[in-house]
Design an enzyme around this catalytic site. Structure first.
Site, PDB file in Angstrom:
ATOM      1  N   ASP A  78     -23.816  60.175 -66.562  1.00 57.04           N
ATOM      2  CA  ASP A  78     -24.472  61.190 -65.515  1.00 57.04           C
ATOM      3  C   ASP A  78     -25.981  60.797 -65.411  1.00 57.04           C
ATOM      4  O   ASP A  78     -26.582  60.608 -66.642  1.00 57.04           O
ATOM      5  CB  ASP A  78     -24.136  62.341 -65.910  1.00 57.04           C
ATOM      6  CG  ASP A  78     -24.739  63.379 -64.914  1.00 57.04           C
ATOM      7  OD1 ASP A  78     -26.063  63.278 -64.542  1.00 57.04           O
ATOM      8  OD2 ASP A  78     -24.031  64.545 -64.523  1.00 57.04           O
TER       9      ASP A  78
ATOM     10  N   ASP B   4     -30.031  68.557 -61.556  1.00 51.39           N
ATOM     11  CA  ASP B   4     -29.221  68.164 -60.700  1.00 51.39           C
ATOM     12  C   ASP B   4     -29.602  68.632 -59.092  1.00 51.39           C
ATOM     13  O   ASP B   4     -29.021  69.232 -58.539  1.00 51.39           O
ATOM     14  CB  ASP B   4     -27.969  69.270 -61.066  1.00 51.39           C
ATOM     15  CG  ASP B   4     -27.065  68.722 -61.990  1.00 51.39           C
ATOM     16  OD1 ASP B   4     -26.320  67.825 -62.120  1.00 51.39           O
ATOM     17  OD2 ASP B   4     -27.241  69.464 -63.130  1.00 51.39           O
TER      18      ASP B   4
ATOM     19  N   ASP C  88     -32.114  67.701 -66.569  1.00 48.63           N
ATOM     20  CA  ASP C  88     -30.881  67.650 -65.959  1.00 48.63           C
ATOM     21  C   ASP C  88     -30.935  68.476 -64.744  1.00 48.63           C
ATOM     22  O   ASP C  88     -29.928  69.211 -64.993  1.00 48.63           O
ATOM     23  CB  ASP C  88     -29.727  67.666 -66.982  1.00 48.63           C
ATOM     24  CG  ASP C  88     -28.406  67.692 -66.325  1.00 48.63           C
ATOM     25  OD1 ASP C  88     -28.204  66.686 -65.479  1.00 48.63           O
ATOM     26  OD2 ASP C  88     -27.520  68.508 -66.714  1.00 48.63           O
TER      27      ASP C  88
HETATM   28  C1  RNT Z   1     -22.893  69.088 -66.692  1.00 43.53           C
HETATM   29  C2  RNT Z   1     -22.200  67.993 -66.250  1.00 43.53           C
HETATM   30  C3  RNT Z   1     -20.926  68.251 -65.371  1.00 43.53           C
HETATM   31  C4  RNT Z   1     -21.130  69.040 -64.519  1.00 43.53           C
HETATM   32  C5  RNT Z   1     -20.017  69.197 -63.453  1.00 43.53           C
HETATM   33  C6  RNT Z   1     -19.794  70.662 -62.703  1.00 43.53           C
HETATM   34  O1  RNT Z   1     -24.255  68.679 -67.206  1.00 43.53           O
HETATM   35  O2  RNT Z   1     -22.932  66.995 -65.420  1.00 43.53           O
HETATM   36  O3  RNT Z   1     -20.431  66.912 -64.790  1.00 43.53           O
HETATM   37  O4  RNT Z   1     -22.219  69.141 -63.768  1.00 43.53           O
HETATM   38  O5  RNT Z   1     -18.853  69.018 -64.006  1.00 43.53           O
HETATM   39 ZN    ZN Z   2     -22.024  65.385 -64.684  1.00 44.08          ZN
END
Ligand code: RNT
Ligand code: ZN
Length: 419
Positions: free
Chosen positions: A261, A298, A296
């Protein structure tokens, strides 16, 4: 832009790329066929429908833009509308928390495909494959932030069963939709404060995962499973069971995928730099394309240097067949449908631009002509990519330029603002 103007731009771009040794139509066809998985959870702030209603697990959405999808029907309508704004092969990424229990007293350790029947119908209607995720958060059975590595045996067992059910459901998705269902295992397990015994939870995590992946009757080709690492979560700052070394090591040892990620590393680390290293030792990887802003966070995926580098790595090295590309972000401060469109379109742009990169850049490097390498890399940045993108959108029946935004504003007025 009208059709004639777009075609004019395309002709010019085609010539410019041809001079650089690139076949624009072949690049479009290549980029168009690469599956990109759209994260269902952007549409409803990661809340889901299986009852808890509150997001936990060290992740958080911020913002209260009106129009959040509150029901599976609303989420499906919003996603279907977003899809009309996005060119290329799109998949849909579901979390187990989007189960529709239809009044049945059933919990995550016992879900079957029945709880996801409407999602399968939706995917069929939309011509999309499905990807899947066990949901190890937002549930009363979480032991604080612990799930698969909980020291409470009944809690741990519940979550092991959940992992097994998700592989079974994913396999059904793959069979129904005729394409693999990538499953991502992310567990928030960890401690807010300094941990005295870092080993105990990892032993438990390993025992739990071993049990989940020992399950018989699951075809790993139909359900490729990734283990996602993380640096830390909110309120889980000091110790993360499923850290980078843990997840990568578990994946390598057990023939699973490693999920990278983009937001799960130290702020100066980038996943584009890790891909070709990981793929020396793994058959396949799963990507969570995201945008960390200092942490993180997002944020919605934008067309920045890192996104381009990620897609360059995949395309230049022929890693596309070994990589599952999924998006992972959740922003509640802007129109959620627009957030989907922006992130998905940008990902597709970066893929197309990677397919359009002149081979001369690499050839200069192989010839040790580093001057040309740098010069050509810089020239690439101002090639007429935008004209190819507009043409590709037009050809795909998707609105170009800011016209898609007008459609979103209309949808907001007609649909979202009435919620
Ligand atoms: C969390 C992870 C995970 C989630 C999703 C919703 O830090 O990145 O992947 O964001 O599964
Ligand atoms: Zn993720």
């Amino acid at each position: 832009m009208n059709q004639e103007q777009i075609l004019k731009g395309y002709e010019y771009a085609k010539e410019a790329y041809r001079e650089a040794g690139v076949d624009v139509d072949a690049a479009i066809a290549r980029a168009d066929a690469i599956p990109v998985s759209m994260n269902c959870w952007q549409g409803d702030d990661v809340i889901g429908f299986d009852g808890v209603g509150e997001l936990t697990g060290g992740i958080a959405t911020t913002g209260n833009y009106p129009g959040r999808a509150r029901t599976p029907e609303e989420l499906r309508a919003d996603a279907a509308f977003a899809k009309t704004l996005i060119p290329g092969k799109t998949k849909f990424n579901l979390h187990a928390s989007y189960a529709e229990k239809n009044g049945k007293a059933i919990d995550r350790d016992a879900y079957t495909i029945e709880e996801f029947r409407s999602w399968v119908d939706f995917a069929k209607e939309q011509g999309m494959g499905l990807d899947f995720n066990p949901t190890y958060f937002s549930h009363p059975k979480m032991d604080g932030d612990f799930s698969l590595s909980s020291t409470d045996e009944s809690t741990r067992r519940f979550w092991v069963e959940h992992g097994k059910r998700c592989r079974e459901i994913g396999q059904e998705f793959a069979k129904e939709l005729g394409q693999p269902c990538a499953i991502n295992f992310w567990m928030p397990d960890g401690y807010k404060d300094t941990c005295a015994d870092t080993k105990r939870h990892r032993d438990l995590m390993t025992a739990s995962l071993d049990e989940i992946f020992a399950e018989e009757g699951i075809d790993r080709k139909l359900v490729p499973c990734g283990i996602e690492s993380k640096l830390f979560g909110i309120g889980v700052e000091s110790y993360t069971v499923c850290s980078h070394e843990y997840a990568y090591g578990y994946a390598v040892k057990n023939g699973l995928l490693y999920t990278l990620d983009a937001g799960h590393f130290h702020p100066t680390e980038v996943i584009s730099a890790k891909i070709s290293a990981c793929l020396q030792f793994l058959d396949e990887i799963l990507l969570h394309v995201s945008r960390p802003v200092r942490w993180d966070s997002d944020h919605v995926v934008v067309l920045d240097d890192e996104l381009q580098r990620i897609m360059d790595e995949l395309v230049f090295n022929d890693f596309i067949p070994r990589t599952y590309i999924a998006l992972d972000y959740f922003d509640a401060s802007i129109d959620r449908v627009a957030a989907w469109a922006i992130g998905m379109r940008n990902t597709r742009k970066a893929l197309l631009n990677a397919c359009l990169a002149p081979a001369a850049i690499r050839e200069a490097e192989y010839a040790r002509d580093f001057t040309s390498r740098l010069a050509l890399m810089e020239e690439r940045k101002t090639m007429p990519f935008g004209a190819v993108w507009d043409y590709y959108c037009m050809k795909s029946g998707v609105k170009t330029g800011s016209e898609w935004l007008a459609a979103v504003k209309q949808y907001e007025k007609d649909v979202l603002s009435n919620r």
